[in-house]
Design an enzyme around this catalytic site. Structure first.
Site, mmCIF file in Angstrom:
data_model
loop_
_atom_site.group_PDB
_atom_site.id
_atom_site.type_symbol
_atom_site.label_atom_id
_atom_site.label_comp_id
_atom_site.label_asym_id
_atom_site.label_seq_id
_atom_site.Cartn_x
_atom_site.Cartn_y
_atom_site.Cartn_z
ATOM 1 N N SER A 40 0.836 -1.200 0.000
ATOM 2 C CA SER A 40 0.000 0.000 0.000
ATOM 3 C C SER A 40 0.869 1.246 0.000
ATOM 4 C CB SER A 40 -0.892 0.007 1.256
ATOM 5 O OG SER A 40 -1.517 1.257 1.448
ATOM 6 N N TYR B 48 -3.244 -0.583 10.458
ATOM 7 C CA TYR B 48 -3.236 -1.128 9.091
ATOM 8 C C TYR B 48 -1.940 -0.731 8.393
ATOM 9 C CZ TYR B 48 -4.232 -1.347 4.083
ATOM 10 O OH TYR B 48 -4.153 -1.579 2.727
#
Length: 242
Positions: free
Chosen positions: A140, A153
């Site tokens: 990500s 996260y």
């Protein structure tokens, strides 16, 4: 590597980025195996693919990882690409002592990091039998900078990023196995709806970038807004001893 004639396993392949990648590779003439937790969603996804296969199971659970790896070994011995795309993410307010922050972080780190390591280990013997193989870890833009909305996260994806670099170094002398890392920014999917995913790029753009990278043997695959950050950060980190 060749972008046709492969046997590809995609976790989280029933929706979002995973399904977009499945469609792209399927249309290019690859045998696609999608995985997800919901049989209903998997069957719906198969209707959008040509001659694809689904394996239901939750990769965050050890026994199910073992089951899925065994099914791949027995029924898909030509497997040469795995795309570790399945993920978990929670809005996690660290200022709220009643937020169960650690429990959310545990699920994220287990799904986004620990299970990827274990599943990769389980499938490595099969991948190493192939003349041309690849592991694609979907990280990500968050690996480069966390925020107050998704702190845990982001940490789990940063761990995945570090593991991927180490995995690539481990197999740097093996010309038959390449390690890719795909860095999506915010993407407009159901998965990201809670954090404003409607403002993100389409999942197809991520799939297109990965496909182009496979063609070029480009192992670092930043997408969209990640490209500018990646261009600044990666050349610096590559200078560090490794």
């Amino acid at each position: 590597m060749e972008t046709t004639g492969n046997t590809v396993f995609i976790s989280g392949g029933s929706a979002g980025i995973g399904l977009a990648i499945a469609k792209k590779l399927n249309a290019a003439g690859n045998k696609v195996i999608i995985n997800g937790r919901s049989e209903e969603r998997l069957q719906g996804a198969l209707k959008e693919l040509d001659n694809a296969v689904a394996i239901q199971g939750d990769l965050s659970i050890k026994t199910e990882r073992l089951k899925i790896a065994e099914e791949l070994k027995n029924n898909h011995p030509g497997l040469n690409i795995i795309i570790n795309n399945a993920g978990a993410a929670f809005m996690n307010d660290l200022s709220d002592v009643n937020n169960n922050a650690a429990e959310k972080a545990f699920e994220e780190i287990n799904t986004n990091y620990i299970s990827v390591i274990d599943f990769t280990t389980l499938t490595l013997p099969l991948l190493l039998q192939q003349e041309d193989a690849a592991i694609v870890n979907v990280s990500s833009i968050a690996v480069f900078r966390s925020n107050k909305y998704l702190p845990t996260y982001s940490a789990s994806k940063a761990a995945l990023h570090s593991y991927t670099q180490g995995l690539r170094d481990t197999f740097s002398g093996n010309k038959n196995l390449n390690i890719y890392e795909l860095y999506p920014p915010l993407v407009n999917t159901e998965f990201s709806a809670e954090i404003g995913g409607a403002n993100g790029i389409p999942a197809l753009e991520v799939a297109d970038e990965l496909f182009a990278a496979l063609e070029k043997n480009q192992f670092e695959v930043p997408v969209g807004d990640t490209k500018q950050i990646h261009e600044l950060v990666i050349p610096i980190t590559e200078q560090a001893p490794h």
